[in-house]
Design an enzyme around this catalytic site. Structure first.
Site, PDB file in Angstrom:
ATOM      1  N   GLU A 282       0.822  -1.206   0.000  1.00 46.20           N
ATOM      2  CA  GLU A 282       0.000   0.000   0.000  1.00 46.20           C
ATOM      3  C   GLU A 282       0.865   1.270   0.000  1.00 46.20           C
ATOM      4  O   GLU A 282       0.461   2.307  -0.512  1.00 46.20           O
ATOM      5  CB  GLU A 282      -0.922  -0.018   1.231  1.00 46.20           C
ATOM      6  CG  GLU A 282      -2.233   0.693   1.030  1.00 46.20           C
ATOM      7  CD  GLU A 282      -3.229   0.384   2.153  1.00 46.20           C
ATOM      8  OE1 GLU A 282      -2.894   0.593   3.326  1.00 46.20           O
ATOM      9  OE2 GLU A 282      -4.352  -0.062   1.845  1.00 46.20           O
ATOM     10  N   HIS A 303       6.945 -26.759  -0.886  1.00 48.57           N
ATOM     11  CA  HIS A 303       6.295 -27.846  -1.604  1.00 48.57           C
ATOM     12  C   HIS A 303       5.094 -27.346  -2.404  1.00 48.57           C
ATOM     13  O   HIS A 303       4.230 -28.115  -2.790  1.00 48.57           O
ATOM     14  CB  HIS A 303       5.900 -28.947  -0.623  1.00 48.57           C
ATOM     15  CG  HIS A 303       7.080 -29.564   0.038  1.00 48.57           C
ATOM     16  ND1 HIS A 303       7.554 -30.811  -0.269  1.00 48.57           N
ATOM     17  CD2 HIS A 303       7.932 -29.081   0.980  1.00 48.57           C
ATOM     18  CE1 HIS A 303       8.634 -31.084   0.460  1.00 48.57           C
ATOM     19  NE2 HIS A 303       8.877 -30.042   1.230  1.00 48.57           N
ATOM     20  N   LYS A 417     -14.469   1.344  -3.946  1.00 49.81           N
ATOM     21  CA  LYS A 417     -15.508   1.863  -3.052  1.00 49.81           C
ATOM     22  C   LYS A 417     -16.493   2.737  -3.823  1.00 49.81           C
ATOM     23  O   LYS A 417     -17.708   2.636  -3.635  1.00 49.81           O
ATOM     24  CB  LYS A 417     -14.874   2.708  -1.939  1.00 49.81           C
ATOM     25  CG  LYS A 417     -14.070   1.922  -0.930  1.00 49.81           C
ATOM     26  CD  LYS A 417     -13.640   2.860   0.208  1.00 49.81           C
ATOM     27  CE  LYS A 417     -12.611   2.225   1.107  1.00 49.81           C
ATOM     28  NZ  LYS A 417     -12.046   3.193   2.059  1.00 49.81           N
TER      29      LYS A 417
END
Lengths: 452, 452
Positions: A282, A303, A417
């Site tokens: 961010e 793995h 948003k």
């Protein structure tokens, strides 16, 4: 003043980010750190985390511990309602230091999943729980929804006045819906500081109240961070691993390494890695720039992601967080009858084998073309984890300045948003609502492929 | 034959991977899928997963269900010992479909952490548990260590004969240390097929036994996979979303998109994403190639990785997995007194708000320069999840061929093991041991940076 014993092992940064190459950043790093401390850099209004003792002075720590104790003595679990920086820091510290705390801490409002919240409610059916709602404005969608739901449940169970005693609100000091409610209802109140962004807020009341509830010593956590802050006064790359880390990753980024993997060998550090992803992703991921942050939980992910790390597209750098001491823990039992090829390990501790797995991985990845470095912690305890959190915060701010971005804003978070509010028909978004609904209509389009 | 209702929404692949561009791959895709089915491609010895009904015929499903029932009726929990493909598939399905199963399933041997295993042992202190150890050879370090520890605990608690009744070994059909032990002790035995690699083994006994123990309907799971396999007979990109997915991601990769994010909006799908990371990362990450696989757990990660996704370095593509129907779940309560800006959502289900969050995110990321597509599941149930697992397996194999790698090997996974064995002093590695110990010596080196 406690010492900071974090160390950075940079041997496997050679040759792409050799010592010589990294040290070339000294002047830029000095300037960046000066700008940071003097408040002359971008985003200077959000530097409240720089001094851990000012962010969490003793009086505040006392107040938080007192509130945590009171909540603990009246509940068996705490539901923390928050998202992003109001969620990851607390979870990271609690899982690392109190993974099996008798006082359980659950997280809500960090998604909009009906299934998740229904299952959490069911789990709490017969539990007296406390609530810590964390939201600067009180109107962020995810936590606001969860708070409606859990507050309703709590009030239905212990009444409105009883609930008020079990709710702590961490919110803006002066304004907002949540502040008003908290005042009206008489909730315990803590402040989300104005000068600290969410991803830098773990050592403020945002993180510290749930962390204290889980039984972690928050004074030692802050003490560790403060020690690291004090040690950061030295700006010489040779004497400051946090700044060296910032310079090394920018060296690699400028040479085409575009993904950084944070790797650790203890399952309970998984959310420290998630917190780190937010901090760096961010802060740096803007203006078309930034290392893409990813995490490796080892040895499990050797793995799964190990093949890619070893031989995939060569754009990876890696940072190991390694705990050197502490519990020796379980010993591998002898077992005459079992020809599992492990007899040579009988009597060794898992910790010692795990450490060799780390050393083998760091070398193998280096040989495979993944430059890497290691941050070593002497132990996994409050002081060292506090130091590590601060180490990354400080490194991140400087690293962002080296990258020439504002490490303290997050303008891109608004995009979804805005669309979501329009799609949901939020008052004030009527104009956009119609346009966007047509745009995203789910019906069959030329671009839907189905099995014939 | 059950239908497969998975759909692929490709609208937001425009313009970088427009329909026209993707369809240009038709010939290559047809060839790749022909090579896959005919066994003329690379790694052809590992195609045992191609026909789910052959991999898990009814007789085997009966046997697995019977064993799972027997173990369930004699235990309160199952400890599954395995790593990589012997871990992720079972965990993915169990968390997605039986997240709160009364018969708890724990995972061990997926790290070498002494802390993790000590805590798990403590958790099981007063629990009668069963064991499912999964290892083709029986000598993979992590599960072999865990098996020693948990078998010892079990035998100490219920005696050797009692333990034998509570242990199921999933291992090679004909050879290996674990097979020998299982025969000698009379454990229940299941086979890790020779022709199925770990990351393709979820619908074999490797995954199905623990999944059945958790109460998931494994017959429906396999039925869903088989339906998807049947639907994949159509090789037209227009009528086969799995092949379209393979072609689209290769289109984007060839245009410089080097990271693929798998994004979902349900916390219980987190390990489906982890399983997907292994599947694609291990299959494609070789020869310096491959999309780097990452996961986004939304909406949580919109508040952490969202900024990077929206505005960071433009090298990202994204695949959403979206569940369309099912539980409507919780409704957002009305709440007159609370000025949290949510009143317009009162009465709506979380599921409907969550769906708008998805639509907003897909559009916002597209607008931000992240081409994306969506795989839609009508519901999250056994048949649809089985279909999804097969969808990804089939797409992965074809995608690997399009990338001109062998999607069925993992040569890079040996690198760290080789060094680890040498560091641990494993018999037969004496020569390397001395050399490597000198190489990785922990002592102070010119490359260690400490706080001055």
């Amino acid at each position: 003043m406690a010492q900071t014993n974090l160390r950075l092992d940079a041997r496997y940064l050679e040759p792409e980010a050799s010592r010589e190459e990294v040290l070339k950043w000294q002047e830029d790093v000095t300037l960046a750190d000066e700008r940071l401390l003097s408040g002359k850099g971008r985003g200077a209004a959000f530097r409240g985390w720089l001094d851990p003792c000012a962010l969490a002075p003793d009086s505040l720590l006392d107040e938080i511990c007192e509130a945590a104790d009171a909540l603990r003595s009246n509940s068996g679990a705490l539901v923390v309602i928050g998202i992003g920086g109001s969620y990851l820091g607390a979870r990271a510290v609690i899982e690392a230091l109190a993974p099996d705390s008798a006082q359980r801490v659950y997280f809500a409002g960090n998604s909009i999943s009906g299934d998740y919240h229904a299952r959490l409610l069911a789990k709490l059916q017969s539990e007296r729980f406390a609530l810590n709602v964390i939201s600067k404005s009180g109107t962020t969608t995810e936590p606001a929804i969860a708070f409606r739901i859990f507050r309703q449940r709590l009030e239905a169970s212990v009444g409105r006045e009883g609930a008020a005693k079990l709710i702590a609100a961490t919110t803006d000091a002066n304004r907002g819906a949540l502040l008003k409610l908290a005042r009206d209802e008489g909730y315990r109140r803590f402040v989300v500081p104005d000068d600290v962004g969410g991803r830098f807020s773990v050592l403020s009341p945002v993180g510290l109240l749930p962390i204290a509830y889980a039984g972690v010593d928050i004074r030692a956590l802050v003490r560790g961070a403060a020690a690291c802050a004090a040690a950061c006064a030295n700006r010489s790359l040779d004497a400051n691993p946090a700044l060296y880390y910032a310079a090394a990753r920018n060296t690699l980024y400028s040479r085409g390494f575009t993904v950084e993997m944070l790797a650790h060998f203890e399952p309970r550090l998984a959310f420290v890695a998630e917190w780190w992803k937010q901090l760096f992703g961010e802060s740096e991921g803007k203006e078309g720039k930034g290392l893409f942050p990813a995490s490796l939980n080892l040895t499990a992910d050797l793995h799964s992601m190990g093949q890619y790390a070893q031989q995939g597209r060569r754009m990876l750098m890696e940072t190991f967080v390694v705990v050197e001491g502490g519990e020796e823990g379980i010993t591998i039992p002898a077992n005459g009858g079992l020809r599992d090829g492990l007899e040579y390990l009988a009597g060794r501790t898992l910790a010692s084998v795990n450490h060799e797995a780390y050393r083998a991985t760091a070398l193998a990845h280096r040989e495979g073309g993944v430059p890497n470095m290691t941050i070593r912690l002497p132990r996994l305890d409050e002081e060292n984890l506090g130091a590590l959190l601060y180490f990354f915060e400080r490194a991140c701010a400087v690293s962002g300045y080296l990258l020439r971005v504002n490490p303290f804003n997050q303008p891109g978070v608004e995009a979804y948003k805005k669309h979501m509010f329009a799609l949901l028909g939020r008052p004030g978004h009527e104009e956009q609502t119609q346009a966007i609904r047509e745009k995203v209509e789910d019906g069959p389009s030329g671009c839907e492929i189905t099995f014939a």
